[in-house]
Design a protein around this motif. Structure first.
Motif, PDB file in Angstrom:
ATOM      1  N   TRP A 171     -98.572  19.682 -31.762  1.00 13.03           N
ATOM      2  CA  TRP A 171     -97.347  20.387 -30.957  1.00 13.03           C
ATOM      3  C   TRP A 171     -97.204  19.326 -29.714  1.00 13.03           C
ATOM      4  N   SER A 172     -95.615  19.074 -29.624  1.00 19.47           N
ATOM      5  CA  SER A 172     -95.212  18.366 -28.697  1.00 19.47           C
ATOM      6  C   SER A 172     -94.243  19.294 -27.726  1.00 19.47           C
ATOM      7  N   PRO A 173     -94.394  20.213 -27.169  1.00 14.21           N
ATOM      8  CA  PRO A 173     -93.518  20.828 -26.563  1.00 14.21           C
ATOM      9  C   PRO A 173     -92.839  19.956 -25.616  1.00 14.21           C
ATOM     10  N   ALA A 174     -91.515  20.437 -25.542  1.00 15.54           N
ATOM     11  CA  ALA A 174     -90.393  19.763 -24.574  1.00 15.54           C
ATOM     12  C   ALA A 174     -90.638  20.637 -23.008  1.00 15.54           C
ATOM     13  N   HIS A 175     -90.951  21.753 -22.914  1.00 15.27           N
ATOM     14  CA  HIS A 175     -90.872  22.545 -21.825  1.00 15.27           C
ATOM     15  C   HIS A 175     -92.251  22.662 -21.195  1.00 15.27           C
ATOM     16  N   VAL A 176     -92.200  21.872 -19.902  1.00 14.04           N
ATOM     17  CA  VAL A 176     -93.579  22.040 -19.309  1.00 14.04           C
ATOM     18  C   VAL A 176     -93.527  22.939 -18.161  1.00 14.04           C
TER      19      VAL A 176
END
Length: 178
Positions: free
Chosen positions: A32-37
């Protein structure tokens, strides 16, 4: 969904312990490479208690679910989902090793999340601290570790040789901090 904790590890053979480890299905967070941090506002205390905004998370199923999403990298600890990556404060280690057993040349540990981890090349035992205040840690997964609690440390110490070493799955670990 009902949860059946694994049986007590003392009564299991190495094959049964390995089956219990293999049966644990974890989310593929590495993919997974989520955009929101952001910040989860969660803390894992040194005693293994998970908190959110200072209040303990009292449902073991929630702790197990969060623990399955936990990773550690150079920037810290994170809960990772397909949509977001949230920081988690960890006071000492992400997990606590609460029990252990020795079977057929391997050392198996139960964590406070009911997971079973077998020490070896992929899950090393690490001695930290100093001679006065040693601490033992077990590599768990994704950069996370478990600190051995006092009784588990004592169980392991009884298995040590004269040089304070133990072996598991062909790997020798020192119980003395360097």
């Amino acid at each position: 969904m009902p949860y059946d904790p694994p049986p007590e590890i003392a009564g299991l053979s190495l094959a049964e312990l390995a089956d219990a480890v293999a049966a644990r299905s974890l989310p593929p967070v590495e993919e997974w490479s989520p955009a929101h941090v952001g910040d989860s506002r969660m803390t894992i205390r040194a005693d293994g208690t998970w908190t959110h905004e200072g209040s303990p998370i009292t449902r073991p199923a929630m702790v197990r679910a969060f623990a399955s999403l936990l990773v550690r990298d150079d920037a810290g600890y994170w809960l990772v989902t397909p949509a977001q990556k949230l920081s988690v404060e960890v006071e000492d280690a992400a997990f606590i090793a609460t029990d252990m057993t020795a079977r057929d040349g391997a050392l198996a540990f139960r964590l406070n999340t009911d997971e079973i981890v077998i020490a070896g090349p992929d899950h090393p035992l690490l001695a930290r601290g100093d001679a006065e205040t040693p601490a033992l840690y077990l590599g768990v997964r994704r950069g996370c570790e478990a600190r051995l609690n006092r009784s588990t440390y004592e169980q392991l110490a009884h298995l040590a040789d004269a040089d304070w070493r133990v072996a598991s799955r062909g790997k020798i670990f020192s119980l003395v901090p360097s």
